[in-house]
Design an enzyme around this catalytic site. Structure first.
Site, PDB file in Angstrom:
ATOM      1  N   THR A   1      -3.927  11.199  13.628  1.00  9.98           N
ATOM      2  CA  THR A   1      -2.859  11.174  12.630  1.00  9.98           C
ATOM      3  C   THR A   1      -3.401  10.740  11.278  1.00  9.98           C
ATOM      4  O   THR A   1      -3.064  11.333  10.245  1.00  9.98           O
ATOM      5  CB  THR A   1      -1.709  10.250  13.085  1.00  9.98           C
ATOM      6  OG1 THR A   1      -1.236  10.701  14.357  1.00  9.98           O
ATOM      7  CG2 THR A   1      -0.566  10.264  12.083  1.00  9.98           C
ATOM      8  N   CYS A   2      -4.256   9.725  11.261  1.00 14.08           N
ATOM      9  CA  CYS A   2      -4.819   9.242   9.998  1.00 14.08           C
ATOM     10  C   CYS A   2      -5.677  10.326   9.338  1.00 14.08           C
ATOM     11  O   CYS A   2      -5.593  10.530   8.125  1.00 14.08           O
ATOM     12  CB  CYS A   2      -5.641   7.976  10.217  1.00 14.08           C
ATOM     13  SG  CYS A   2      -4.654   6.573  10.766  1.00 14.08           S
ATOM     14  N   THR A   3      -6.471  11.011  10.117  1.00 13.04           N
ATOM     15  CA  THR A   3      -7.297  12.085   9.563  1.00 13.04           C
ATOM     16  C   THR A   3      -6.409  13.168   8.977  1.00 13.04           C
ATOM     17  O   THR A   3      -6.644  13.637   7.851  1.00 13.04           O
ATOM     18  CB  THR A   3      -8.246  12.669  10.633  1.00 13.04           C
ATOM     19  OG1 THR A   3      -9.107  11.621  11.090  1.00 13.04           O
ATOM     20  CG2 THR A   3      -9.078  13.804  10.073  1.00 13.04           C
TER      21      THR A   3
END
Length: 157
Positions: free
Chosen positions: A45-47
């Site tokens: 999700t962060c990527t």
């Protein structure tokens, strides 16, 4: 509890992915800053979120806003991740004391050991003008950034 809008953003000093010192107060009087807290580098999700910001960096630049990601990862991990994903913006290591800046902004999750997905848009005077936090596992939308940037007072310099 996360800091509220229209309050002074706490100043801090951290190192970026290159080991250079970043001070929030260095931007006072010159440009606004978007502080983007994220849990961990290399996570899905962060990527996805940061790649979307990378692909829309012009949105921040057109509002004269410095985009800054911040996590509890080390500067070494952040540098490898930034190079792998071609991030052309600052990533800060809130590594030690562990999560201290996230704690000051009220977005550290002690039971998990990292920050929640939280964004603070800080104007040139150092005042938080917009902020948004998503539920765990939920990415922030680009529309939330657009709306916050539209509300930001125009650059005065």
């Amino acid at each position: 509890m996360a800091l509220e809008n229209d309050t002074q953003a706490p100043d801090f000093e951290l190192v970026n992915q290159f080991g250079e010192t970043f001070r929030l107060s260095d931007y006072r009087g010159t440009r606004a800053v978007a502080l983007v807290f994220f849990p961990l580098a290399f996570s899905g999700t962060c990527t996805g979120e940061l790649c979307e910001l990378r692909d829309n960096l012009a949105l921040f630049r057109s509002h004269d806003v410095e985009l800054v990601g911040i996590s509890v990862d080390s500067k070494y991990a952040l540098r490898v991740w930034a190079e792998q994903e071609n991030y052309d913006f600052t990533l800060l290591a809130d590594f030690w004391p562990h999560g201290q800046v996230a704690k000051e902004y009220g977005v550290f999750l002690p039971e998990k050991g990292f920050a929640n997905r939280a964004t603070f848009l800080i104007d040139e005077a150092g005042i938080i003008r917009a902020s948004f936090i998503t539920a765990p596992g939920e990415a922030r939308s680009l529309e939330a950034y657009r709306a916050a940037l539209e509300e930001l007072p125009a650059h005065v310099g």
